[in-house]
Design an enzyme around this catalytic site. Structure first.
Site, PDB file in Angstrom:
ATOM      1  N   GLY A  32       0.841  -1.199   0.000  1.00 37.50           N
ATOM      2  CA  GLY A  32       0.000   0.000   0.000  1.00 37.50           C
ATOM      3  C   GLY A  32       0.872   1.243   0.000  1.00 37.50           C
ATOM      4  O   GLY A  32       1.757   1.390   0.838  1.00 37.50           O
ATOM      5  N   VAL A  37       3.536  -1.721   3.840  1.00 31.65           N
ATOM      6  CA  VAL A  37       2.986  -0.367   3.735  1.00 31.65           C
ATOM      7  C   VAL A  37       4.128   0.599   3.488  1.00 31.65           C
ATOM      8  O   VAL A  37       5.163   0.541   4.156  1.00 31.65           O
ATOM      9  CB  VAL A  37       2.253   0.032   5.040  1.00 31.65           C
ATOM     10  CG1 VAL A  37       1.859   1.502   5.008  1.00 31.65           C
ATOM     11  CG2 VAL A  37       1.020  -0.838   5.240  1.00 31.65           C
ATOM     12  N   LYS A  38       3.917   1.462   2.507  1.00 27.29           N
ATOM     13  CA  LYS A  38       4.911   2.522   2.272  1.00 27.29           C
ATOM     14  C   LYS A  38       4.307   3.852   2.691  1.00 27.29           C
ATOM     15  O   LYS A  38       3.239   4.232   2.240  1.00 27.29           O
ATOM     16  CB  LYS A  38       5.292   2.575   0.802  1.00 27.29           C
ATOM     17  CG  LYS A  38       6.218   3.753   0.516  1.00 27.29           C
ATOM     18  CD  LYS A  38       6.879   3.649  -0.813  1.00 27.29           C
ATOM     19  CE  LYS A  38       6.029   4.222  -1.911  1.00 27.29           C
ATOM     20  NZ  LYS A  38       6.817   4.589  -3.084  1.00 27.29           N
ATOM     21  N   THR A  39       5.001   4.536   3.577  1.00 25.36           N
ATOM     22  CA  THR A  39       4.517   5.843   3.995  1.00 25.36           C
ATOM     23  C   THR A  39       5.711   6.775   4.204  1.00 25.36           C
ATOM     24  O   THR A  39       6.819   6.468   3.774  1.00 25.36           O
ATOM     25  CB  THR A  39       3.612   5.703   5.249  1.00 25.36           C
ATOM     26  OG1 THR A  39       2.931   6.931   5.472  1.00 25.36           O
ATOM     27  CG2 THR A  39       4.393   5.334   6.512  1.00 25.36           C
TER      28      THR A  39
END
Ligand code: R5P
Length: 290
Positions: A172, A202-204
């Site tokens: 994501g 998850v990439k944030t």
């Protein structure tokens, strides 16, 4: 002839540890199928448990941004140093040799550019991911964006359905809503929405209080690098993220826009995998770039 204890311990297969009981090392992902875990094992380094993904998917939104004018010249030579390549099907097919054996995280959503900034994306056909031999697929979730939140979350959920069918993990990519604060509360929420919808990664973005973002997300979190920073600052960003529990980086501009991209890749890896402090990694970068 191996005795039963040897067989149970895996010694008859030349293993120190019985393969069947080796713990899977990625947070929250132990209950998945063999294929999905096998693909994740190609992306995340077994010793450090972390990854350095090289992101060069910017062009589908931004066009030939600085450093990405020629993927064949600017990115392909860095590929061997990356743990995973994150790009679009167009750039992979035209500019990365198929002999490159690095795992690929395929950018799987498309539809708009920065000119409209609508994030009104659709998914490409999953057959493309299988054809490209993707080890992961990535799509953006535009959490907090009134016009496109629903469509991007629905896209993402459908991509996870597809990924689960074929054993392909989905990453994501948390987009930054125009009116949302770039803080731990917002990135924490966006990351959690990814995980709730079945993301394996998850990439944030890194922010103050990042340990809270990581703690409330049950799967590995990697950080994007964002706009180009001086090398020491970019290495500090990586170090701080890892200290807060990030499982690595998915970094683009701070590598390919560096004066010495290969040296920067190696310096980032020294932080992410070997735990070098920012000053030590910067010294390493300087010694390599001379
Ligand atoms: C941007 O469209 C992509 O999601 C990038 O892969 C991501 O932002 C990481 O690249 P950078 O380190 O340049 O921010």
């Amino acid at each position: 002839m191996a005795d039963t204890d040897d067989i149970r311990d895996g010694k008859s297969f030349g293993l120190d540890t019985p393969a069947s009981t080796e713990g899977f090392y990625l947070k929250g992902l132990n209950n998945n199928d063999w294929g999905l875990k096998n693909r994740l094992s190609r992306i995340f380094n077994k010793k450090s448990g972390n990854t350095v993904m090289l992101a060069f998917d910017h062009g589908f939104l931004m066009g030939p941004t600085s450093g990405l004018e020629r993927i064949d010249l600017n990115i392909a030579p860095l590929a061997e140093e990356a743990d995973c390549l994150m790009g679009t099907r167009g750039m992979l097919r035209t500019s990365i040799p198929p002999t490159c054996s690095k795992p690929v995280c395929l950018r799987t959503d498309t539809g708009t550019t920065i000119l409209t900034q609508m994030n009104d994306n659709v998914l490409i056909d999953e057959v493309e991911a299988i054809n490209i031999n993707a080890s992961a697929m990535a799509a953006m979730l535009s959490v907090g964006e009134k016009e496109t939140e629903a469509i991007t979350i629905a896209n993402f959920s459908r991509l996870v359905d597809i990924g689960n069918k074929y054993g392909i993990p989905v990453m994501g990519v948390t987009a930054v809503g125009k009116d949302m604060a770039r803080d731990a509360r917002y990135f924490g929420m966006a990351s959690r929405v990814c995980a709730e919808n079945g993301a394996s990664i998850v990439k944030t973005y890194y922010t103050e209080g990042f340990e809270k973002v990581v703690a409330s997300c049950p799967v590995p979190v990697v950080i994007a690098g964002g706009k180009k920073l001086p090398e020491l600052e970019a290495l500090e960003l990586c170090y701080n993220a890892i200290q807060c529990g990030a499982a690595g980086v998915d970094m683009g501009r701070n590598v390919f826009q560096s004066e010495a991209p290969l040296a920067m890749m190696k310096a980032v890896k020294s932080v992410v995998h070997d735990g070098l402090k920012p000053a030590e990694a910067f010294e390493f970068f300087e010694s390599l770039s001379k």
